[in-house]
Motif scaffolding. Structure first.
Motif, PDB file in Angstrom:
ATOM      1  N   UNK A 254       0.834  -1.198   0.000  1.00 39.39           N
ATOM      2  CA  UNK A 254       0.000   0.000   0.000  1.00 39.39           C
ATOM      3  C   UNK A 254       0.873   1.254   0.000  1.00 39.39           C
ATOM      4  N   UNK A 255       0.288   2.329  -0.488  1.00 40.35           N
ATOM      5  CA  UNK A 255       1.008   3.600  -0.485  1.00 40.35           C
ATOM      6  C   UNK A 255       1.234   4.050   0.953  1.00 40.35           C
ATOM      7  N   UNK A 256       2.394   4.614   1.267  1.00 37.13           N
ATOM      8  CA  UNK A 256       2.644   5.108   2.625  1.00 37.13           C
ATOM      9  C   UNK A 256       1.655   6.211   3.001  1.00 37.13           C
ATOM     10  N   UNK A 257       1.140   6.150   4.218  1.00 38.83           N
ATOM     11  CA  UNK A 257       0.210   7.178   4.700  1.00 38.83           C
ATOM     12  C   UNK A 257       1.003   8.250   5.442  1.00 38.83           C
ATOM     13  N   UNK A 258       1.657   9.096   4.684  1.00 37.58           N
ATOM     14  CA  UNK A 258       2.484  10.165   5.232  1.00 37.58           C
ATOM     15  C   UNK A 258       2.151  11.463   4.515  1.00 37.58           C
ATOM     16  N   UNK A 259       1.887  12.498   5.300  1.00 37.30           N
ATOM     17  CA  UNK A 259       1.533  13.781   4.712  1.00 37.30           C
ATOM     18  C   UNK A 259       2.718  14.391   3.976  1.00 37.30           C
ATOM     19  N   UNK A 260       2.481  14.777   2.727  1.00 37.46           N
ATOM     20  CA  UNK A 260       3.504  15.402   1.909  1.00 37.46           C
ATOM     21  C   UNK A 260       3.369  16.918   1.982  1.00 37.46           C
ATOM     22  N   UNK A 261       4.463  17.634   2.215  1.00 36.69           N
ATOM     23  CA  UNK A 261       4.388  19.103   2.188  1.00 36.69           C
ATOM     24  C   UNK A 261       3.938  19.577   0.801  1.00 36.69           C
ATOM     25  N   UNK A 262       3.050  20.545   0.778  1.00 32.82           N
ATOM     26  CA  UNK A 262       2.490  21.034  -0.476  1.00 32.82           C
ATOM     27  C   UNK A 262       2.974  22.452  -0.755  1.00 32.82           C
ATOM     28  N   UNK A 263       3.423  22.683  -1.976  1.00 30.06           N
ATOM     29  CA  UNK A 263       3.759  24.026  -2.435  1.00 30.06           C
ATOM     30  C   UNK A 263       2.641  24.471  -3.374  1.00 30.06           C
ATOM     31  N   UNK A 264       1.924  25.497  -2.964  1.00 26.55           N
ATOM     32  CA  UNK A 264       0.758  25.933  -3.731  1.00 26.55           C
ATOM     33  C   UNK A 264       1.112  26.262  -5.177  1.00 26.55           C
ATOM     34  N   UNK A 265       0.199  25.907  -6.072  1.00 28.04           N
ATOM     35  CA  UNK A 265       0.406  26.210  -7.478  1.00 28.04           C
ATOM     36  C   UNK A 265       0.121  27.670  -7.797  1.00 28.04           C
ATOM     37  N   UNK A 266      -1.126  28.091  -7.586  1.00 27.48           N
ATOM     38  CA  UNK A 266      -1.518  29.466  -7.887  1.00 27.48           C
ATOM     39  C   UNK A 266      -2.479  29.971  -6.816  1.00 27.48           C
ATOM     40  N   UNK A 267      -2.323  31.238  -6.463  1.00 29.76           N
ATOM     41  CA  UNK A 267      -3.241  31.848  -5.495  1.00 29.76           C
ATOM     42  C   UNK A 267      -4.574  32.183  -6.148  1.00 29.76           C
ATOM     43  N   UNK A 268      -4.530  32.728  -7.347  1.00 26.73           N
ATOM     44  CA  UNK A 268      -5.757  33.076  -8.072  1.00 26.73           C
ATOM     45  C   UNK A 268      -5.612  32.658  -9.526  1.00 26.73           C
ATOM     46  N   UNK A 269      -6.553  31.853  -9.993  1.00 27.78           N
ATOM     47  CA  UNK A 269      -6.586  31.404 -11.388  1.00 27.78           C
ATOM     48  C   UNK A 269      -7.865  31.932 -12.015  1.00 27.78           C
ATOM     49  N   UNK A 270      -7.721  32.718 -13.080  1.00 26.15           N
ATOM     50  CA  UNK A 270      -8.872  33.288 -13.765  1.00 26.15           C
ATOM     51  C   UNK A 270      -8.949  32.708 -15.175  1.00 26.15           C
ATOM     52  N   UNK A 271     -10.103  32.138 -15.520  1.00 25.19           N
ATOM     53  CA  UNK A 271     -10.304  31.526 -16.829  1.00 25.19           C
ATOM     54  C   UNK A 271     -11.500  32.192 -17.486  1.00 25.19           C
TER      55      UNK A 271
END
Length: 464
Positions: A254-271
Motif C-alpha cells: 500500500x502507499x505510505x500514509x504520510x503527509x507530503x508538504x504542499x507548495x501551492x500552485x496558484x493563489x488566483x486562477x482566472x479563466x
C-alpha cells in the motif's frame, strides 16, 4: 464484531461477521490477487469490481494523461473495452446487454476500476468477461486511434462545463506540482500525442496479479467467486504468463500514509469563458485518508456546505438569493487531500458571493459550531451512511478502497461511533488549521461582465 478491522497483506484467509448477518471474507491467492466479498442477505443481484492499484498520479509528470514511457490510465481504461484474444468489443457489450446488466469503468487518481452489476445468476459471466478484458486486451492499433477521438470528445464535453473546468484547475492550483494536482483524463495535447506503444508498456508494467483486487457485494458466494477468478486467470496465463495463478507473489504494498508538504500552485486562477455564470471555487490542502480527524472533517463539511440546512446554502441561497448551487467538499488521498468551497452566480454577484464563501469558512474557524449544528450534522451523516449501504455498489467499492488504501475497515456501527465522538472543539480546531493553510481560488466565466473579475480580486485582497 465491533471496532475497526485490519486487512493485513500477509493473511491468506480472513472472515469477519457484523451483526450476525453481514459477512465479509477475503482470500489472497498465492499470486498476490486479493478477492473480497460481502454477502447481503435477501439480495438478488451483485456488484463486482476488478480494481488495479494504479491511477493518474502514477504517470510520469511529463506524460500525464497521455502515453509516453508509462502510458495513460484513462486511455487504457477505454481500450480494455475494445476487444481481447477471445472477445470483440461487441461481444463484451452483448454479454452484459443480453442479461440487462450494467458495466463500466472509472479512472481515479490512485486506482482504476472495471465493474459490473448483474443478477446473481449472471455473476459468473461478469467475472469471466471482466477478467478477460483486464488480462487479455490486445490494444489494437486501429481501435487505439478510434478511441483517441472518443476521449477527445469526452474532454471537449467536460471542457464545456465551467464547473468541471474550475474543479480540475482547483487541484493544480492547490496542490501545485504534486502528482495529485494533475487532471485524471489528461488534456487534448497529451491525448493527441499518445502512442499505442506507450499505453502497451503501461499496461504490461502496472496490470499484474500483485496489483489486482477483486471485490463483490450482494448475492455472492465467496468460494464460488474465488474459483471463478482462479479459472479466469488460469485461462489468461496461457497468453500472458504474468497472470499465472501458480507464480507466487506478495500483494502490492500500500502507499505510505504520510503527509507530503504542499507548495501551492496558484493563489488566483482566472479563466475567461462566455456564459451566464461565474463559477467560484476555493480550496486548501486537506487531510490524508488515514487521518483520524477525517470524522471531524465530515462534520465540518456537513455544517459548512453539506446540505440545504448548511451555512453556505442558507446564507448564500436562502437568505440572499445569490446562487442556485453552493456547497463545500473534500477529497483525501494517501499523502495529501483537498478541502474546497463552491458557488455559481451571475457576474454582478461574483464579488459578494466570493466574500460570503470565505467569510463563512472563517466564521466556523473563529466562532465554532453550535451543539444543534453538531447534532444535525451527525444525524445527516448517520442517515446518509446507512442509506448508502443499501446499495451493493457502495459496499463493493468500500471493500476495495479499504484494501487498496489504508487497510483499515470500518463497518457502519464503527463509523457511527467515530462520528459520535466528534466534539464542537474538534471541528473548530480543524477549521482553524485548514483556514491557516494557503488558499487558492479559481474563477471561470465572463470575468469582464459587470467587472466580475475585479470584484473577486478585491474581495480576496480584503481578506488576506
Amino acid at each position: 464484531m465491533t471496532g475497526a478491522v485490519e486487512f493485513p497483506l500477509d493473511l491468506p484467509e480472513m472472515s469477519v461477521s457484523f451483526d450476525g448477518e453481514t459477512e465479509i471474507r477475503r482470500t489472497i491467492l498465492p499470486s498476490g490477487v486479493r478477492v473480497l466479498t460481502e454477502h447481503m442477505p435477501g439480495s438478488r443481484s451483485a456488484t463486482l469490481g476488478y480494481w488495479v492499484a494504479v491511477g493518474s498520479r502514477d504517470e510520469q509528470f511529463t506524460n500525464h494523461g497521455a502515453a509516453g514511457s508509462l502510458g495513460s490510465t484513462h486511455f487504457l481504461e477505454h481500450l480494455l473495452f475494445k476487444g481481447t484474444y477471445q472477445r470483440s468489443a461487441l461481444d463484451i457489450a452483448v454479454s452484459f446487454d443480453a442479461v440487462g446488466g450494467e458495466h463500466n469503468a472509472m479512472t481515479a487518481k490512485e486506482y482504476t476500476c472495471y465493474y459490473a452489476k448483474v443478477r446473481d445468476e449472471d455473476l459468473s459471466m461478469a467475472t469471466t468477461v471482466i477478467a478477460d478484458m483486464l488480462t487479455g486486451s490486445i490494444i489494437d492499433e486501429a481501435e487505439f486511434d478510434t478511441e483517441r477521438e472518443v476521449i477527445l470528445e469526452e474532454l471537449a464535453m467536460s471542457d464545456d462545463d465551467p464547473a468541471n473546468v474550475a474543479a480540475e484547475r482547483l487541484y493544480s492550483a492547490v496542490l501545485g506540482d504534486h502528482p495529485l494536482g494533475r487532471p485524471i483524463g489528461g488534456d487534448r495535447e497529451t491525448i493527441a500525442g499518445a502512442t499505442r506503444e506507450g499505453v502497451w508498456q503501461h499496461y504490461r508494467e502496472h496490470y499484474a496479479s500483485s496489483t489486482l483486487v477483486v471485490s463483490a457485494a450482494g448475492a455472492v458466494n465467496h468460494d464460488a467467486l474465488v474459483r471463478e477468478v482462479v479459472a479466469s486467470l488460469d485461462t489468461a496465463a496461457h497468453k500472458r504468463p504474468e497472470w499465472s495463478i501458480t507464480a507466487e507473489s506478495a500483494p502490492h504494498a500500500r502507499r505510505p500514509s504520510l503527509t507530503t508538504p504542499i507548495v501551492r500552485g496558484e493563489e488566483l486562477t482566472e479563466i475567461e469563458r462566455p456564459g451566464g455564470q461565474i463559477n467560484v471555487m476555493m480550496g486548501v490542502p486537506g487531510l490524508i485518508s488515514s487521518d483520524p480527524r477525517r470524522f471531524a472533517l465530515s462534520v465540518l463539511n456537513t455544517v459548512l456546505g453539506g446540505g440545504m440546512s448548511s451555512r453556505l446554502f442558507q446564507e448564500i441561497r436562502e437568505k440572499r438569493g445569490l446562487a442556485y448551487s453552493t456547497y463545500s467538499f473534500s477529497s483525501a488521498y494517501s499523502d495529501t487531500g483537498l478541502f474546497g468551497l463552491y458557488a455559481g452566480c451571475t457576474p454582478d454577484k461574483a464579488g459578494q458571493v466570493t466574500e460570503l464563501l470565505y467569510d463563512e469558512f472563517l466564521r466556523v474557524a473563529h466562532d465554532g459550531i453550535t451543539s444543534s449544528e453538531l447534532s444535525r450534522a451527525l444525524g445527516q451523516l448517520s442517515g446518509s451512511s446507512a442509506l448508502a449501504l443499501e446499495d451493493s455498489d457502495v459496499r463493493m467499492g468500500r471493500l476495495a478502497r479499504t484494501d487498496i488504501g489504508t487497510g483499515t475497515f470500518y463497518d457502519l456501527d464503527e463509523t457511527l461511533r467515530q462520528l459520535a465522538a466528534v466534539t464542537p472543539d474538534d471541528v473548530t480546531e480543524l477549521a482553524q488549521e485548514l483556514v491557516s493553510r494557503p488558499l487558492s481560488t479559481v474563477v471561470v466565466g465572463d470575468l469582464g461582465s459587470a467587472q466580475a473579475g475585479q470584484k473577486i480580486q478585491k474581495a480576496l485582497e480584503e481578506r488576506r
